[in-house]
Design a protein around this motif. Structure first.
Motif, PDB file in Angstrom:
ATOM      1  N   ALA A 118       5.335   4.607   2.139  1.00  0.00           N
ATOM      2  CA  ALA A 118       5.731   5.854   2.800  1.00  0.00           C
ATOM      3  C   ALA A 118       6.463   5.562   4.117  1.00  0.00           C
ATOM      4  O   ALA A 118       7.458   6.223   4.449  1.00  0.00           O
ATOM      5  N   GLN A 119       5.978   4.572   4.845  1.00  0.00           N
ATOM      6  CA  GLN A 119       6.620   4.204   6.107  1.00  0.00           C
ATOM      7  C   GLN A 119       8.014   3.632   5.861  1.00  0.00           C
ATOM      8  O   GLN A 119       8.967   3.929   6.601  1.00  0.00           O
ATOM      9  N   SER A 129       5.774   4.278  -5.253  1.00  0.00           N
ATOM     10  CA  SER A 129       4.426   3.707  -5.320  1.00  0.00           C
ATOM     11  C   SER A 129       3.988   3.520  -6.766  1.00  0.00           C
ATOM     12  O   SER A 129       3.423   2.483  -7.142  1.00  0.00           O
ATOM     13  N   PRO A 160       8.106  12.265   0.928  1.00  0.00           N
ATOM     14  CA  PRO A 160       6.818  12.053   0.244  1.00  0.00           C
ATOM     15  C   PRO A 160       6.982  11.883  -1.265  1.00  0.00           C
ATOM     16  O   PRO A 160       6.258  11.097  -1.889  1.00  0.00           O
ATOM     17  N   ALA A 205       8.255   8.377  -1.879  1.00  0.00           N
ATOM     18  CA  ALA A 205       7.152   7.436  -1.676  1.00  0.00           C
ATOM     19  C   ALA A 205       6.201   7.451  -2.865  1.00  0.00           C
ATOM     20  O   ALA A 205       5.728   6.397  -3.320  1.00  0.00           O
ATOM     21  N   SER A 252       0.839  -1.189   0.000  1.00  0.00           N
ATOM     22  CA  SER A 252       0.000   0.000   0.000  1.00  0.00           C
ATOM     23  C   SER A 252       0.877   1.243   0.000  1.00  0.00           C
ATOM     24  O   SER A 252       2.067   1.193   0.352  1.00  0.00           O
ATOM     25  N   TYR A 253       0.283   2.374  -0.364  1.00  0.00           N
ATOM     26  CA  TYR A 253       1.037   3.630  -0.341  1.00  0.00           C
ATOM     27  C   TYR A 253       1.527   3.926   1.078  1.00  0.00           C
ATOM     28  O   TYR A 253       2.652   4.393   1.272  1.00  0.00           O
ATOM     29  N   GLU A 254       0.687   3.632   2.063  1.00  0.00           N
ATOM     30  CA  GLU A 254       1.068   3.893   3.458  1.00  0.00           C
ATOM     31  C   GLU A 254       2.283   3.054   3.854  1.00  0.00           C
ATOM     32  O   GLU A 254       3.193   3.537   4.542  1.00  0.00           O
ATOM     33  N   GLN A 255       2.320   1.794   3.418  1.00  0.00           N
ATOM     34  CA  GLN A 255       3.476   0.941   3.720  1.00  0.00           C
ATOM     35  C   GLN A 255       4.741   1.480   3.057  1.00  0.00           C
ATOM     36  O   GLN A 255       5.821   1.487   3.658  1.00  0.00           O
TER      37      GLN A 255
END
Length: 318
Positions: free
Chosen positions: A10-11, A107, A100, A103, A5-8
């Motif tokens: 970014a993390q 992504s 960002p 990421a 996922s994008y959140e993963q």
């Protein structure tokens, strides 16, 4: 769907832990089945791993290093990753939006690698200038406004998927959308007047081909919709269509849609102001003898009179 996922992503990009040896690679995210991973090297470079890309050349720059076909043993893993490509991005400057941006780019690459693996290498090559600019957006204002108009046409269409399939396959095409026996050119302005640049080849059209224009007036505001927002509104289309749209955006702007956030506009007003105009209603000067090509500014009509026999009229639904 991407492996991560994008959140993963970014993390993982924000994880500052790096291996001790400069050549070592630690993958915070790893999907062995997809041959995809994201992490950092001991030198501090951001790492993207994807399926191998034997059809493209390696790439070495000041900020970027790309090996299209290699293998890798990540730190902490007993098994090697075979048949992968490795992208190393070493920023020269740490700026507020760097992570960002990384990421967003990673992504997009992950999505391409999963949906259309053969396009991953060309997509990485297309981003070389952006990497060398430390992922600071370099896109020209007129390019971003033009993309906004074309994506708005797709997002507002009665049949979004069909119109997306007809979007240009080359950034220098005479017309933005093409179908058998039909052409559609999108003209976008951020001014108050419906004033567009046109060429004689566009207005004259092709004999036997239904040619029309979509006039877009894009009111630029301080807080509104971006090109990235329009792209995200299309991500419910089939994955192959979304991958193609992303690829065309990168081909046109040299940047992924996630970074195209410099121009913000009133999307509601822009949709209400869409006008589908036949080529014959576009004002044109009379050429003098010997003149073969012309380019001029034309005030488009405020009324929408789409050609009834053109399928683009049905697809747009205006």
């Amino acid at each position: 769907m991407t492996s991560f996922s994008y959140e993963q992503i970014a993390q993982a990009v924000g994880d500052d832990r790096v291996p001790q040896h400069p050549d070592d690679v630690q993958l915070v995210l790893l999907d062995r089945n997809a041959r995809m991973g994201i992490g950092r090297s001991g030198s501090g470079a951001f790492i993207f791993v994807g399926p191998q890309q034997p059809a493209v050349a390696s790439m070495v720059g000041t900020r970027v290093d790309f090996k299209p076909a290699t293998d890798l043993r990540p730190v902490g893993s007993a098994e090697r990753l075979d048949d992968v490509c490795i992208l190393r991005f070493t920023p020269g400057d740490t700026w507020e939006g760097l992570q960002p941006a990384v990421a967003a780019v990673f992504s997009g690459l992950a999505s391409t690698g999963l949906v259309s693996p053969q396009d991953l290498g060309p997509a990485i090559h297309a981003l070389r200038v952006l990497f060398e600019a430390d992922l600071r957006s370099q896109v020209a204002r007129e390019t971003e406004i033009g993309l906004a108009g074309e994506l708005l046409a797709i997002s507002a269409a009665a049949d979004r998927e069909a119109l997306a399939e007809r979007w240009h396959s080359a950034v220098d095409d005479t017309y933005d959308f093409s179908a058998d026996g039909e052409r559609l050119e999108v003209k976008t302005t951020s001014g108050l007047e419906r004033l567009h640049w046109v060429t004689s080849s566009q207005v004259a059209g092709i004999p036997g081909v239904c040619t029309s224009f979509l006039s877009v007036v894009l009111p630029v505001i301080a807080h509104g919709t971006t090109v990235n927002d329009l792209f995200r509104s299309l991500t419910d289309l089939p994955v192959a269509a979304v991958a193609r749209i992303r690829s065309l955006i990168v081909d046109t702007a040299g940047e992924p849609p996630e970074l195209l956030v410099n121009i913000q506009f009133d999307v509601t007003a822009a949709r209400l102001a869409l006008r589908h105009v036949p080529a014959g209603l576009v004002p044109a000067p009379l050429p003098s003898p010997g003149v073969r090509r012309m380019r001029w500014e034309a005030v488009f009509p405020e009324t929408s009179e789409p050609p009834a026999t053109c399928s683009f009229a049905t697809l747009l639904g205006l």
